[in-house]
Every structure is written in structure tokens, then in C-alpha cells.
Design a protein around this motif. Structure first.
Motif, PDB file in Angstrom:
ATOM      1  N   PHE A  72      69.060  40.453  51.976  1.00 47.50           N
ATOM      2  CA  PHE A  72      68.869  39.134  51.811  1.00 47.50           C
ATOM      3  C   PHE A  72      68.695  38.644  50.572  1.00 47.50           C
ATOM      4  O   PHE A  72      68.931  37.425  50.461  1.00 47.50           O
ATOM      5  CB  PHE A  72      67.630  38.994  52.821  1.00 47.50           C
ATOM      6  CG  PHE A  72      67.836  38.411  54.301  1.00 47.50           C
ATOM      7  CD1 PHE A  72      69.187  38.617  54.991  1.00 47.50           C
ATOM      8  CD2 PHE A  72      66.929  38.181  55.127  1.00 47.50           C
ATOM      9  CE1 PHE A  72      69.549  38.630  56.350  1.00 47.50           C
ATOM     10  CE2 PHE A  72      67.214  37.800  56.451  1.00 47.50           C
ATOM     11  CZ  PHE A  72      68.469  38.171  56.930  1.00 47.50           C
TER      12      PHE A  72
ATOM     13  N   LEU B 292      73.216  33.752  60.419  1.00 47.52           N
ATOM     14  CA  LEU B 292      72.413  32.519  60.372  1.00 47.52           C
ATOM     15  C   LEU B 292      71.424  32.362  59.174  1.00 47.52           C
ATOM     16  O   LEU B 292      71.374  30.982  58.729  1.00 47.52           O
ATOM     17  CB  LEU B 292      71.544  32.741  61.855  1.00 47.52           C
ATOM     18  CG  LEU B 292      70.880  31.611  62.398  1.00 47.52           C
ATOM     19  CD1 LEU B 292      71.807  30.427  62.872  1.00 47.52           C
ATOM     20  CD2 LEU B 292      69.761  31.583  63.264  1.00 47.52           C
ATOM     21  N   PHE B 293      71.001  33.384  58.691  1.00 50.20           N
ATOM     22  CA  PHE B 293      70.239  33.285  57.502  1.00 50.20           C
ATOM     23  C   PHE B 293      71.116  32.679  56.224  1.00 50.20           C
ATOM     24  O   PHE B 293      70.694  31.851  55.771  1.00 50.20           O
ATOM     25  CB  PHE B 293      69.739  34.886  57.017  1.00 50.20           C
ATOM     26  CG  PHE B 293      69.373  34.759  55.553  1.00 50.20           C
ATOM     27  CD1 PHE B 293      68.062  34.421  55.269  1.00 50.20           C
ATOM     28  CD2 PHE B 293      70.063  35.471  54.791  1.00 50.20           C
ATOM     29  CE1 PHE B 293      67.638  34.531  54.061  1.00 50.20           C
ATOM     30  CE2 PHE B 293      69.794  35.368  53.318  1.00 50.20           C
ATOM     31  CZ  PHE B 293      68.470  34.878  53.077  1.00 50.20           C
TER      32      PHE B 293
ATOM     33  N   ILE C 162      66.273  27.709  63.746  1.00 50.08           N
ATOM     34  CA  ILE C 162      67.349  27.338  62.842  1.00 50.08           C
ATOM     35  C   ILE C 162      68.711  27.430  64.000  1.00 50.08           C
ATOM     36  O   ILE C 162      68.941  28.179  64.886  1.00 50.08           O
ATOM     37  CB  ILE C 162      67.774  28.531  61.789  1.00 50.08           C
ATOM     38  CG1 ILE C 162      66.555  28.461  60.916  1.00 50.08           C
ATOM     39  CG2 ILE C 162      69.122  28.143  61.190  1.00 50.08           C
ATOM     40  CD1 ILE C 162      66.439  27.454  59.922  1.00 50.08           C
TER      41      ILE C 162
ATOM     42  N   CYS D  28      63.898  28.274  57.004  1.00 48.09           N
ATOM     43  CA  CYS D  28      64.164  29.791  57.306  1.00 48.09           C
ATOM     44  C   CYS D  28      63.391  30.528  56.351  1.00 48.09           C
ATOM     45  O   CYS D  28      63.255  30.295  55.042  1.00 48.09           O
ATOM     46  CB  CYS D  28      65.562  30.057  56.753  1.00 48.09           C
ATOM     47  SG  CYS D  28      66.052  31.774  56.663  1.00 48.09           S
ATOM     48  N   ILE D  29      62.538  31.410  56.819  1.00 51.97           N
ATOM     49  CA  ILE D  29      61.748  32.259  56.083  1.00 51.97           C
ATOM     50  C   ILE D  29      62.219  33.668  55.841  1.00 51.97           C
ATOM     51  O   ILE D  29      61.441  34.390  55.189  1.00 51.97           O
ATOM     52  CB  ILE D  29      60.090  32.259  56.878  1.00 51.97           C
ATOM     53  CG1 ILE D  29      60.444  32.883  58.329  1.00 51.97           C
ATOM     54  CG2 ILE D  29      59.655  30.998  57.163  1.00 51.97           C
ATOM     55  CD1 ILE D  29      59.169  33.081  58.942  1.00 51.97           C
ATOM     56  N   GLY D  30      63.425  33.791  56.126  1.00 54.63           N
ATOM     57  CA  GLY D  30      64.025  35.176  55.916  1.00 54.63           C
ATOM     58  C   GLY D  30      63.402  36.291  56.548  1.00 54.63           C
ATOM     59  O   GLY D  30      63.512  37.516  55.893  1.00 54.63           O
ATOM     60  N   CYS D  31      63.102  36.137  57.659  1.00 52.83           N
ATOM     61  CA  CYS D  31      62.152  37.206  58.430  1.00 52.83           C
ATOM     62  C   CYS D  31      63.322  38.337  58.873  1.00 52.83           C
ATOM     63  O   CYS D  31      63.079  39.498  58.916  1.00 52.83           O
ATOM     64  CB  CYS D  31      61.599  36.831  59.733  1.00 52.83           C
ATOM     65  SG  CYS D  31      62.541  35.957  60.932  1.00 52.83           S
ATOM     66  N   GLY D  32      64.882  37.833  59.110  1.00 51.53           N
ATOM     67  CA  GLY D  32      65.593  38.958  59.523  1.00 51.53           C
ATOM     68  C   GLY D  32      65.681  39.099  61.120  1.00 51.53           C
ATOM     69  O   GLY D  32      66.433  39.873  61.667  1.00 51.53           O
ATOM     70  N   ALA D  33      64.794  38.468  61.901  1.00 53.99           N
ATOM     71  CA  ALA D  33      64.948  38.518  63.375  1.00 53.99           C
ATOM     72  C   ALA D  33      66.434  38.036  63.789  1.00 53.99           C
ATOM     73  O   ALA D  33      66.805  38.704  64.871  1.00 53.99           O
ATOM     74  CB  ALA D  33      64.003  37.565  64.031  1.00 53.99           C
ATOM     75  N   CYS D  34      66.981  37.255  63.199  1.00 57.80           N
ATOM     76  CA  CYS D  34      68.457  37.078  63.567  1.00 57.80           C
ATOM     77  C   CYS D  34      69.425  38.167  63.545  1.00 57.80           C
ATOM     78  O   CYS D  34      70.214  38.317  64.447  1.00 57.80           O
ATOM     79  CB  CYS D  34      68.860  35.804  62.738  1.00 57.80           C
ATOM     80  SG  CYS D  34      68.727  35.842  61.058  1.00 57.80           S
TER      81      CYS D  34
ATOM     82  N   CYS E 181      65.083  32.967  66.834  1.00 56.93           N
ATOM     83  CA  CYS E 181      64.714  32.450  65.274  1.00 56.93           C
ATOM     84  C   CYS E 181      63.236  31.690  65.380  1.00 56.93           C
ATOM     85  O   CYS E 181      63.265  30.748  66.003  1.00 56.93           O
ATOM     86  CB  CYS E 181      65.673  31.665  64.773  1.00 56.93           C
ATOM     87  SG  CYS E 181      65.081  30.615  63.083  1.00 56.93           S
ATOM     88  N   PRO E 182      62.353  32.140  64.741  1.00 55.54           N
ATOM     89  CA  PRO E 182      60.836  31.408  64.631  1.00 55.54           C
ATOM     90  C   PRO E 182      60.913  30.131  64.318  1.00 55.54           C
ATOM     91  O   PRO E 182      59.951  29.531  64.708  1.00 55.54           O
ATOM     92  CB  PRO E 182      60.164  32.533  64.182  1.00 55.54           C
ATOM     93  CG  PRO E 182      60.983  33.198  63.147  1.00 55.54           C
ATOM     94  CD  PRO E 182      62.193  33.342  63.700  1.00 55.54           C
ATOM     95  N   LYS E 183      61.756  29.736  63.312  1.00 57.77           N
ATOM     96  CA  LYS E 183      62.057  28.418  62.792  1.00 57.77           C
ATOM     97  C   LYS E 183      62.978  27.673  63.524  1.00 57.77           C
ATOM     98  O   LYS E 183      63.233  26.260  62.984  1.00 57.77           O
ATOM     99  CB  LYS E 183      62.339  28.723  61.120  1.00 57.77           C
ATOM    100  CG  LYS E 183      60.999  29.452  60.595  1.00 57.77           C
ATOM    101  CD  LYS E 183      59.952  28.860  60.902  1.00 57.77           C
ATOM    102  CE  LYS E 183      58.606  29.728  60.642  1.00 57.77           C
ATOM    103  NZ  LYS E 183      57.207  28.987  60.554  1.00 57.77           N
TER     104      LYS E 183
HETATM  105  S1  SF4 Z   1      65.510  34.656  62.186  1.00 53.05           S
HETATM  106 FE1  SF4 Z   1      65.616  32.423  61.216  1.00 53.05          FE
HETATM  107  S2  SF4 Z   1      63.888  32.455  59.960  1.00 53.05           S
HETATM  108 FE2  SF4 Z   1      64.294  34.524  60.319  1.00 53.05          FE
HETATM  109  S3  SF4 Z   1      65.712  34.964  58.846  1.00 53.05           S
HETATM  110 FE3  SF4 Z   1      67.100  34.432  60.318  1.00 53.05          FE
HETATM  111  S4  SF4 Z   1      67.489  32.112  60.293  1.00 53.05           S
HETATM  112 FE4  SF4 Z   1      65.773  32.696  58.815  1.00 53.05          FE
END
Ligand code: SF4
Ligand code: FES
Length: 249
Positions: free
Chosen positions: A119, A175-176, A227, A158-164, A223-225
Motif C-alpha cells: 500500500f 478500492l484502496f 468507501i 480511507c485509513i489504509g487498513c487493507g480489509a478491502c 470497509c470501515p470507512k
Molecule cells: S477497507 Fe476501506 S478504509 Fe480500509 S484500505 Fe480498503 S478502502 Fe481504505
């Protein structure tokens, strides 16, 4: 509450790894999921065992450091970050599986910790602007249509968590990438690099061994935010426009 945890343990990148079962007792429903893991780790440490490695920092849902797959779902049963998930979302006696993000681009470092450097390299490829923005009052002096400002702000959450990536059957990071492309591409300051940015970031995404997007939508669902999936449509429009212009430099 008494909980049975089945946790992925893996000593290093080269270790095969395996699920290990632990009992965690006297868990308060008001504990966060990470606090429950803290309780497990304290017990493991006192018993002379290696604690479970997991990533965390702010524990307020804003840094993007935390993230595990809980019962097969990235960040677990609520649409939030793992640090903001509370044990009240589970029942006494539950058996809970805890695993790291699984994606070729996110190799496991140890236990539940993965390397999300991919990322960072996508951001390095194009997630910046060269326009001098001055101090905050100067930036405010440039009018931005409300709809564009809102879309840029929403993408910037987007916090770059990587859940997507963890949720996607293709392990796509689209998505990120789309959130970062949209965040800068909607603002006047982001225009000078707009055409080149999307090409560079998508190329880096592909070099990092993320999969392609096939519009499944699992990413946006976890996505926790929040997006939205249509940021990927925005990315595709920008990408096609840039390639059609013939000079995406
Ligand atoms: S799950 Fe959402 S917040 Fe987390 S990296 Fe992906 S787009 Fe960003
Ligand atoms: S620890 Fe920062 S978002 Fe979870």
C-alpha cells in the motif's frame, strides 16, 4: 463471557503456521476485541508462552493499523475496525476464529501481523501533489464545488487498513487505490498529476500482485470507512481518459 479462540499462529514468513485453540475467561462485553486479545496475551505471558502478535496503534478507528479476519469476515461482524469492535457482538460460549489478512501482496510477518508495504508503494507511485498549497488560509481561498469537496473528503477517509483486500476473492487492492486516486483527483490542486497519477498507481497496484477487480463488491461491504464501490468506476474513467490521451506522463 467465556470465549474459545482459534488463533492463527505463525512464527515467521517461512513458517507453515497453524490454528491454535485458547480459552479466554471473564471477558467483559464492553471490552474491545483487541482488549480481549490483550487478556489472552497477558495470560500467555504469565504462563511463559509467546503472546499473539497483532497490529494496532490508535485503537480509535483512525490509523488503519489494526485488522484481522474474524470468523471469516475482515474486521468481524460489525462494519468497523477491529479495534472498535466490542465483545458485546459475541455471545458467551462462542468459538471465534482469528486469522491474518490473506493475500499474496500482504505476506504474513508473524501470527496476525502482515506486511502492508505494498500500500505504501502504491502511494509513493502517485499519491502526492506538486502544487504549492500554501498555508491553510491560502488553500481556503481556492473555491472548490461542494460536491467535489465532499467526494474528495469521503475518499480521503480511507485509513489504509487493507480489509478491502482481505475480503476480495481476487485479493484486489482496487478500492484502496481508487480512494487515493479520487481523493486527489477531485481537487484543483490534484489536477497537474491527475492523468499520470492514475496510471502510475494502477501499474504499481498490479506489480504488487494484487488481483484485478471484477465488481464483486465484498471490499465496500467490509470497509470501515464506507468507501463506495463507485470510486472504482471513477478510477476506471480516469484511467481510460488518461490512456486515451496518449500521454499519461
Ligand atoms: S477497507 Fe476501506 S478504509 Fe480500509 S484500505 Fe480498503 S478502502 Fe481504505
Ligand atoms: S488501531 Fe488504529 S484503526 Fe484500529
Amino acid at each position: 463471557m467465556n470465549i474459545t479462540l482459534r488463533v492463527w499462529r505463525q512464527k515467521s514468513r517461512d513458517d507453515e503456521g497453524r490454528m491454535v485453540t485458547y480459552q479466554v475467561e471473564d471477558v467483559s462485553p464492553d471490552m474491545s476485541f483487541l482488549e480481549m486479545l490483550d487478556v489472552l496475551n497477558e495470560k500467555l505471558t504469565l504462563d511463559g508462552h509467546e503472546p499473539v502478535a497483532f497490529d494496532h496503534d490508535c485503537r480509535e478507528g483512525i490509523c488503519g493499523a489494526c485488522g484481522v479476519v474474524i470468523n471469516g469476515v475482515a474486521h468481524g461482524p460489525e462494519t468497523t475496525t477491529t479495534c472498535q469492535l466490542h465483545m458485546r457482538s459475541f455471545k458467551d460460549g462462542d468459538v471465534i476464529d482469528v486469522e491474518p489478512w490473506r493475500a499474496k501482496a500482504f505476506p504474513v510477518i508473524k501470527d496476525l501481523v502482515v506486511d502492508r508495504g505494498a500500500f505504501d508503494r502504491i502511494i509513493q507511485a502517485g499519491g502526492y501533489i506538486s502544487a504549492p498549497t500554501g498555508t491553510a488560509p491560502d488553500a481556503h481561498a481556492m473555491p472548490v464545488p461542494k460536491a467535489d469537496a465532499d467526494r474528495a473528503f469521503d475518499a480521503a477517509t480511507c485509513i489504509g487498513c487493507g480489509a478491502c483486500v482481505a475480503a476480495c476473492p481476487n485479493a484486489s487492492g482496487m478500492l484502496f487505490t481508487a480512494a487515493k486516486v479520487t481523493h486527489l483527483g477531485m481537487l484543483p490542486q490534484g489536477q497537474p498529476e491527475r492523468a499520470a497519477r492514475v496510471v502510475k498507481m494502477v501499474n504499481q497496484h498490479d506489480e504488487e500482485d494484487f488481483g484485478g477487480c471484477t465488481n464483486i463488491g465484498e471490499c465496500a461491504a467490509v470497509c470501515p470507512k464506507g468507501i463506495p464501490l463507485d470510486t472504482i468506476s471513477q478510477l476506471n474513467r480516469d484511467l481510460l481518459g488518461s490512456l486515451a490521451s496518449g500521454n499519461p506522463k
